[in-house]
Design a protein around this motif. Structure first.
Motif, PDB file in Angstrom:
ATOM      1  N   THR A 274     -11.394 -24.056 -27.754  1.00 18.34           N
ATOM      2  CA  THR A 274     -10.479 -25.255 -27.757  1.00 18.34           C
ATOM      3  C   THR A 274     -11.049 -26.600 -28.586  1.00 18.34           C
ATOM      4  OG1 THR A 274      -9.289 -24.386 -26.064  1.00 18.34           O
ATOM      5  CG2 THR A 274      -8.745 -26.679 -26.656  1.00 18.34           C
ATOM      6  N   ARG A 275     -12.278 -26.621 -28.376  1.00 21.23           N
ATOM      7  CA  ARG A 275     -13.082 -27.848 -28.821  1.00 21.23           C
ATOM      8  C   ARG A 275     -12.967 -27.881 -30.544  1.00 21.23           C
ATOM      9  NH1 ARG A 275     -15.674 -30.944 -24.761  1.00 21.23           N
ATOM     10  NH2 ARG A 275     -15.781 -29.895 -23.030  1.00 21.23           N
ATOM     11  N   LYS A 276     -13.349 -26.688 -30.817  1.00 20.33           N
ATOM     12  CA  LYS A 276     -13.325 -26.426 -32.243  1.00 20.33           C
ATOM     13  C   LYS A 276     -11.630 -26.590 -32.875  1.00 20.33           C
ATOM     14  CE  LYS A 276     -17.248 -23.224 -32.118  1.00 20.33           C
ATOM     15  NZ  LYS A 276     -17.718 -22.021 -32.522  1.00 20.33           N
ATOM     16  N   LEU A 277     -10.794 -25.981 -32.536  1.00 15.58           N
ATOM     17  CA  LEU A 277      -9.685 -25.861 -32.873  1.00 15.58           C
ATOM     18  C   LEU A 277      -8.789 -27.088 -32.831  1.00 15.58           C
ATOM     19  CD1 LEU A 277      -7.986 -22.172 -32.026  1.00 15.58           C
ATOM     20  CD2 LEU A 277      -8.408 -23.396 -34.472  1.00 15.58           C
ATOM     21  N   PHE A 278      -8.811 -27.645 -31.552  1.00 12.94           N
ATOM     22  CA  PHE A 278      -7.653 -28.925 -31.208  1.00 12.94           C
ATOM     23  C   PHE A 278      -8.308 -30.038 -30.967  1.00 12.94           C
ATOM     24  CE2 PHE A 278      -5.520 -24.760 -29.853  1.00 12.94           C
ATOM     25  CZ  PHE A 278      -4.137 -25.114 -30.152  1.00 12.94           C
ATOM     26  N   ALA A 279      -9.528 -30.573 -30.650  1.00 15.74           N
ATOM     27  CA  ALA A 279     -10.191 -31.611 -30.474  1.00 15.74           C
ATOM     28  C   ALA A 279     -10.315 -32.299 -31.651  1.00 15.74           C
ATOM     29  CB  ALA A 279     -11.534 -31.450 -29.867  1.00 15.74           C
ATOM     30  N   PRO A 280     -10.631 -31.467 -32.790  1.00 11.91           N
ATOM     31  CA  PRO A 280     -10.692 -32.418 -34.166  1.00 11.91           C
ATOM     32  C   PRO A 280      -9.179 -33.107 -34.556  1.00 11.91           C
ATOM     33  CG  PRO A 280     -11.640 -30.344 -34.314  1.00 11.91           C
ATOM     34  CD  PRO A 280     -10.990 -30.337 -33.203  1.00 11.91           C
ATOM     35  N   ILE A 281      -8.066 -32.679 -34.079  1.00  8.93           N
ATOM     36  CA  ILE A 281      -7.055 -33.152 -34.371  1.00  8.93           C
ATOM     37  C   ILE A 281      -6.260 -34.081 -33.132  1.00  8.93           C
ATOM     38  CG2 ILE A 281      -6.346 -31.390 -36.196  1.00  8.93           C
ATOM     39  CD1 ILE A 281      -4.607 -30.071 -34.256  1.00  8.93           C
ATOM     40  N   GLY A 282      -7.260 -34.407 -32.285  1.00 11.89           N
ATOM     41  CA  GLY A 282      -6.796 -35.271 -31.200  1.00 11.89           C
ATOM     42  C   GLY A 282      -5.995 -34.642 -29.970  1.00 11.89           C
ATOM     43  N   GLN A 283      -5.953 -33.201 -30.035  1.00  8.47           N
ATOM     44  CA  GLN A 283      -5.395 -32.674 -28.643  1.00  8.47           C
ATOM     45  C   GLN A 283      -6.333 -32.127 -27.994  1.00  8.47           C
ATOM     46  OE1 GLN A 283      -2.484 -30.205 -31.893  1.00  8.47           O
ATOM     47  NE2 GLN A 283      -2.013 -29.933 -29.794  1.00  8.47           N
ATOM     48  N   ASP A 284      -6.750 -33.124 -26.948  1.00  8.68           N
ATOM     49  CA  ASP A 284      -7.898 -33.042 -26.225  1.00  8.68           C
ATOM     50  C   ASP A 284      -7.629 -33.435 -24.671  1.00  8.68           C
ATOM     51  OD1 ASP A 284      -7.706 -35.479 -26.568  1.00  8.68           O
ATOM     52  OD2 ASP A 284      -9.850 -35.816 -27.410  1.00  8.68           O
ATOM     53  N   GLY A 285      -6.329 -33.380 -24.325  1.00  8.03           N
ATOM     54  CA  GLY A 285      -6.239 -33.819 -23.037  1.00  8.03           C
ATOM     55  C   GLY A 285      -6.600 -32.899 -21.915  1.00  8.03           C
ATOM     56  N   VAL A 286      -6.167 -33.096 -20.772  1.00  2.00           N
ATOM     57  CA  VAL A 286      -6.622 -32.432 -19.409  1.00  2.00           C
ATOM     58  C   VAL A 286      -5.192 -32.178 -18.726  1.00  2.00           C
ATOM     59  CG1 VAL A 286      -8.814 -33.613 -18.942  1.00  2.00           C
ATOM     60  CG2 VAL A 286      -6.705 -34.657 -17.929  1.00  2.00           C
ATOM     61  N   GLU A 287      -5.491 -31.007 -17.810  1.00  2.93           N
ATOM     62  CA  GLU A 287      -4.149 -30.581 -17.238  1.00  2.93           C
ATOM     63  C   GLU A 287      -4.159 -31.163 -15.823  1.00  2.93           C
ATOM     64  OE1 GLU A 287      -1.939 -26.267 -17.015  1.00  2.93           O
ATOM     65  OE2 GLU A 287      -4.098 -26.395 -16.659  1.00  2.93           O
ATOM     66  N   ARG A 288      -2.903 -31.328 -15.203  1.00  2.00           N
ATOM     67  CA  ARG A 288      -2.713 -31.482 -14.113  1.00  2.00           C
ATOM     68  C   ARG A 288      -3.038 -30.604 -13.136  1.00  2.00           C
ATOM     69  NH1 ARG A 288       3.506 -32.814 -14.527  1.00  2.00           N
ATOM     70  NH2 ARG A 288       2.810 -33.617 -16.390  1.00  2.00           N
ATOM     71  N   ALA A 289      -3.404 -31.105 -11.776  1.00  2.00           N
ATOM     72  CA  ALA A 289      -4.308 -30.254 -10.904  1.00  2.00           C
ATOM     73  C   ALA A 289      -3.431 -29.022 -10.524  1.00  2.00           C
ATOM     74  CB  ALA A 289      -4.844 -30.887  -9.716  1.00  2.00           C
ATOM     75  N   THR A 290      -2.013 -29.203 -10.339  1.00  2.00           N
ATOM     76  CA  THR A 290      -1.247 -27.947  -9.864  1.00  2.00           C
ATOM     77  C   THR A 290      -0.627 -27.366 -10.965  1.00  2.00           C
ATOM     78  OG1 THR A 290       0.577 -29.791  -9.858  1.00  2.00           O
ATOM     79  CG2 THR A 290      -0.689 -29.246  -7.721  1.00  2.00           C
ATOM     80  N   ALA A 291      -1.029 -27.485 -12.190  1.00  2.00           N
ATOM     81  CA  ALA A 291      -0.579 -26.935 -13.359  1.00  2.00           C
ATOM     82  C   ALA A 291       0.896 -26.723 -13.409  1.00  2.00           C
ATOM     83  CB  ALA A 291      -1.230 -25.470 -13.346  1.00  2.00           C
ATOM     84  N   TYR A 292       1.705 -25.535 -13.272  1.00  2.00           N
ATOM     85  CA  TYR A 292       2.909 -25.519 -13.551  1.00  2.00           C
ATOM     86  C   TYR A 292       3.695 -25.417 -11.886  1.00  2.00           C
ATOM     87  CZ  TYR A 292       2.401 -24.926 -18.663  1.00  2.00           C
ATOM     88  OH  TYR A 292       1.879 -25.197 -19.825  1.00  2.00           O
ATOM     89  N   ALA A 293       3.008 -25.596 -10.943  1.00  2.00           N
ATOM     90  CA  ALA A 293       3.677 -25.300  -9.880  1.00  2.00           C
ATOM     91  C   ALA A 293       5.042 -26.128  -9.342  1.00  2.00           C
ATOM     92  CB  ALA A 293       2.563 -25.744  -8.462  1.00  2.00           C
ATOM     93  N   SER A 294       5.219 -27.160  -9.764  1.00  2.00           N
ATOM     94  CA  SER A 294       6.383 -27.854  -9.668  1.00  2.00           C
ATOM     95  C   SER A 294       7.548 -27.694 -10.637  1.00  2.00           C
ATOM     96  CB  SER A 294       6.180 -29.198  -9.332  1.00  2.00           C
ATOM     97  OG  SER A 294       5.613 -30.061 -10.646  1.00  2.00           O
ATOM     98  N   GLU A 295       7.239 -26.698 -11.614  1.00  2.00           N
ATOM     99  CA  GLU A 295       8.328 -26.651 -12.443  1.00  2.00           C
ATOM    100  C   GLU A 295       8.945 -25.370 -12.795  1.00  2.00           C
ATOM    101  OE1 GLU A 295       6.591 -27.870 -16.694  1.00  2.00           O
ATOM    102  OE2 GLU A 295       5.907 -29.923 -15.638  1.00  2.00           O
ATOM    103  N   GLY A 296      10.234 -25.358 -13.067  1.00  2.00           N
ATOM    104  CA  GLY A 296      10.916 -24.111 -13.429  1.00  2.00           C
ATOM    105  C   GLY A 296      10.433 -23.322 -14.409  1.00  2.00           C
ATOM    106  N   LEU A 297      10.184 -22.048 -14.620  1.00  2.00           N
ATOM    107  CA  LEU A 297       9.873 -21.454 -15.551  1.00  2.00           C
ATOM    108  C   LEU A 297      10.741 -20.426 -16.136  1.00  2.00           C
ATOM    109  CD1 LEU A 297       5.902 -20.825 -14.655  1.00  2.00           C
ATOM    110  CD2 LEU A 297       7.094 -22.950 -15.883  1.00  2.00           C
ATOM    111  N   PHE A 298      10.784 -19.791 -17.173  1.00  2.00           N
ATOM    112  CA  PHE A 298      11.748 -18.785 -17.543  1.00  2.00           C
ATOM    113  C   PHE A 298      11.162 -17.831 -18.763  1.00  2.00           C
ATOM    114  CE2 PHE A 298      12.750 -22.482 -20.241  1.00  2.00           C
ATOM    115  CZ  PHE A 298      13.233 -21.879 -21.383  1.00  2.00           C
TER     116      PHE A 298
END
Length: 365
Positions: A274-298
């Motif tokens: 990911t550092r090689k692909l996404f960090a150079p274009i500014g996509q270098d965020g972090v994830e919330r600790a609970t990931a997708y726990a509180s969201e509806g998925l489909f």
């Protein structure tokens, strides 16, 4: 004598006209009956895979066709037979109107219900073969020449995707690659730093690209050819996503991913890929600790073309610079600038805790 001849000639001609008229009427009736019978015998997608009541069908022109019961569209969604089996065809061009905020066209099913990973007991299985990926595009762009054939999508928050299953094949190669992505559920209200991590199933992962716009990496030794069947199974229970991939002549691969507890909560957790692909274009965020726990998925299933006509200068991972003929679908189909996926079987299990996903469609249609 002359009058007698004329009388008989007239009678003969009248009889002939009446006979031909009756023949014509009979032929018309027979042709109409044949056409009606043929129409009745047309195999519709839900005759092949009887589960379309659980989905909305999004078409390659960006429209929502709704549940695809007894539905056929000649450009995007129909059936075919390869002399062995009936298949449901999902087809979409490189360029045209898109659904929601996506840059890419799709002919794809989107589940009518959403479920929550902590309480989920939900499952999607499919057997398919990819028949075409785009003939053009910048090979340095990671998404070029690829199509997504299955997903888990969030209906809430940033509407990110904890799962995308890809097939990718470079021009001139006999075999392509199957890989899957996990996209982080970015912490905070700004989603611009989101990124994907790619895991190879057969062949390469997303990060293997061409050195130049029209040069290609080595062909994968254990890859999957166009027209070669493979299957996937996605099962989410107790917050865990379990994946199984199978294809005759290839090793069966399994993966597991926690959807309710993140492993990417600090910048130091970002994988090297990911550092090689996404960090150079500014996509270098972090994830919330609970990931997708509180969201509806489909679930999603179909043909989500990852090749588009946008300039690679906009984004070196997702903007392919491919031929779109100004959005003319038939011209794109004529010279191979489209994605096409055939499904032979598919099934879905929906947990009792699943709820309506109407809000997602209201936002995106």
């Amino acid at each position: 004598m002359r009058q007698y001849s004329r009388f008989h000639i007239f009678t003969f001609l009248a009889s002939t006209v009446l006979f031909c008229t009756n023949c014509g009427d009979k032929n018309k009736k027979e042709n109409a009956a044949t056409a009606s019978k043929m129409k009745a015998e047309v195999i519709k997608p839900n005759d092949v895979i009887p589960f379309f009541q659980h989905w909305n069908l999004i078409l390659g022109d960006g429209s929502n066709a709704g549940p695809a019961m007894d539905y056929v569209h000649k450009d995007f969604f129909y059936t075919t037979n390869d002399s062995k089996s009936d298949w449901v065809v999902f087809k979409t061009p490189n360029g045209g109107d898109t659904h929601g905020t996506s840059n890419n066209t799709r002919t794809e099913l989107a589940q009518l219900k959403k479920w929550y990973p902590k309480t989920a007991n939900d499952k999607l299985s499919a057997t398919l073969k990819v028949m075409n990926v785009s003939a053009t595009g910048d090979a340095r762009v990671a998404s070029t020449h690829s199509v997504v054939v299955g997903q888990i999508h969030s209906a809430d928050g940033h509407e990110n995707e904890p799962l995308k299953i890809f097939y990718k094949k470079f021009p001139g190669h006999e075999k392509g690659s199957v890989f899957w992505h996990y996209e982080i559920n970015t912490k905070g209200g700004d989603n611009s730093g989101r990124w994907d991590y790619s895991s190879a199933v057969w062949g390469h992962d997303f990060s293997v690209v061409g050195a130049e716009a029209n040069s290609y990496p080595d062909e994968p030794e254990d890859g999957i050819a166009l027209g070669e069947e493979f299957s996937y199974q996605i099962e989410v229970t107790d917050g865990m996503m379990n994946l199984t991939f199978a294809s005759e002549g290839h090793d069966t691969k399994t993966f597991i991913k926690n959807l309710v507890k993140s492993e990417y909560t600090t910048s130091g957790d970002m994988p090297e890929q990911t550092r090689k692909l996404f960090a150079p274009i500014g996509q270098d965020g972090v994830e919330r600790a609970t990931a997708y726990a509180s969201e509806g998925l489909f679930f999603k299933l179909g043909c989500y073309n990852q090749t588009n006509g946008k300039s690679p200068e906009e984004n070196q991972n997702w903007c392919s610079g491919a031929e779109t003929h100004g959005g003319d679908i038939q011209k794109q189909y004529a010279d191979g600038n489209y994605a096409e996926v055939w499904f032979k079987t598919a099934s879905i299990i929906i947990s009792n805790d699943a709820v309506s996903n109407e809000g997602y469609f209201i936002k995106n249609d």
